[in-house]
Design a protein around this motif. Structure first.
Motif, PDB file in Angstrom:
ATOM      1  N   MET A 120      -3.507   7.165  45.718  1.00  0.00           N
ATOM      2  CA  MET A 120      -4.275   7.842  44.667  1.00  0.00           C
ATOM      3  C   MET A 120      -5.742   7.916  45.037  1.00  0.00           C
ATOM      4  SD  MET A 120      -4.652   9.321  41.717  1.00  0.00           S
ATOM      5  CE  MET A 120      -3.248   9.032  40.635  1.00  0.00           C
ATOM      6  N   THR A 254       2.003  17.664  35.853  1.00  0.00           N
ATOM      7  CA  THR A 254       1.129  17.584  37.019  1.00  0.00           C
ATOM      8  C   THR A 254       1.466  16.408  37.928  1.00  0.00           C
ATOM      9  OG1 THR A 254      -0.628  18.628  35.727  1.00  0.00           O
ATOM     10  CG2 THR A 254      -1.271  17.515  37.754  1.00  0.00           C
ATOM     11  N   LEU A 255       1.696  15.243  37.350  1.00  0.00           N
ATOM     12  CA  LEU A 255       1.997  14.069  38.175  1.00  0.00           C
ATOM     13  C   LEU A 255       3.293  14.282  38.963  1.00  0.00           C
ATOM     14  CD1 LEU A 255       1.212  11.247  39.040  1.00  0.00           C
ATOM     15  CD2 LEU A 255       2.421  10.350  37.038  1.00  0.00           C
ATOM     16  N   ARG A 259       3.622  14.360  43.123  1.00  0.00           N
ATOM     17  CA  ARG A 259       4.573  13.548  43.885  1.00  0.00           C
ATOM     18  C   ARG A 259       5.476  14.419  44.747  1.00  0.00           C
ATOM     19  NH1 ARG A 259       5.503   9.130  38.994  1.00  0.00           N
ATOM     20  NH2 ARG A 259       3.680   7.861  39.565  1.00  0.00           N
TER      21      ARG A 259
END
Length: 266
Positions: A120, A254-255, A259
């Motif tokens: 991140m 979005t996450l 990924r």
């Protein structure tokens, strides 16, 4: 309802110290109506160079800018954004991409681990680079008398943008930007007072600024009362209460997409 903006909305705010750059920054307005056609090549090259020369975290240079000229690709970006002014051929369309792929290739060639590119923290470095590059282009464009509009709305369907632009793993289309010759002169949108959004040595608590917030709410109501494109009677506080987290871009997975792109895995 009056048909003329108040003095507070008719001109940019004065600053204690000014020059051409500061004046251009203070005169920023979002433009959503552009003249037909793009820009000349020297101007486009200048804008791209201004963007490339923004600050970059740890000199990693983890951003890529894609100029969209193919009508079919522009229509795909239009579909993702769902904003009417994105379609067609008015102004130049750019997409600013967080790009860790390029450095992954370099590390792979050197036999270095790709694991850091999945952190991140490294994604945030690329995000910082990309936002700075986009803002550099906006400042450069507006200093040349051009209009701009950011397209955070492309997050409404980031997968479609990824497909349309052929983006590889470890990249993410963060924001779009249209730059062109403005065909509207909107009022200046008022910002939260300095005392609410800036502090000295400590976080500025909103609870200590209720009077300033109430005055700002009144100013924002006036702005929306006067705004030709979308006349509403909304205060800033009402907008935050009702609209934050609403809309395609705000509710997109979005996450999950990050990924899929092998970004921000841990």
């Amino acid at each position: 309802m009056t048909d003329a903006p108040s003095a507070a909305l008719a001109a940019p705010q004065d600053t204690p110290v000014s020059n051409e750059t500061i004046a251009a920054l203070m005169a920023h307005r979002t433009i959503r109506a552009f003249a037909e056609g793009g820009l000349d090549e020297p101007t486009v090259t200048t804008l791209l160079d201004a963007a490339r020369h923004g600050a970059t975290s740890s000199f990693l240079q983890q951003t890529t800018i894609i100029r969209v000229q193919d009508p079919a690709i522009r229509e795909a970006v239009h579909g993702a954004s769902r904003q009417p002014y994105v379609g067609g051929s008015r102004g130049e369309l750019f997409v600013f991409v967080v790009d860790l792929h390029r450095n992954a290739v370099i590390r792979q060639r050197a036999g270095a681990s790709l694991e850091p590119l999945e952190r991140m923290s490294v994604f945030l470095q690329g995000l910082e680079d990309t936002v700075i590059a986009a803002q550099n282009m906006v400042v450069a464009a507006e200093s040349l008398g051009l209009g701009t509009v950011y397209l955070g709305s492309i997050q409404g369907d980031a997968r479609a943008v990824i497909r349309a632009l052929g983006l590889p793993e470890r990249t993410f289309p963060l924001v779009g930007l249209i730059v062109g010759r403005a065909e509207q002169t909107p009022q200046y949108k008022p910002r939260l007072p300095r005392r609410i959004t800036t502090g000295v040595d400590a976080y500025p608590r909103l609870e200590a600024q209720e009077e300033a917030l109430a005055a700002y709410d009144t100013t924002v109501q006036e702005y929306y009362d006067l705004r030709d494109a979308n006349a509403r009677l909304d205060s800033f506080s009402t907008l935050i209460a009702r609209n934050l987290g609403v809309g395609a871009a705000a509710t997109a997975p979005t996450l999950e997409i990050l990924r899929e792109q092998r970004l921000a895995l841990h």
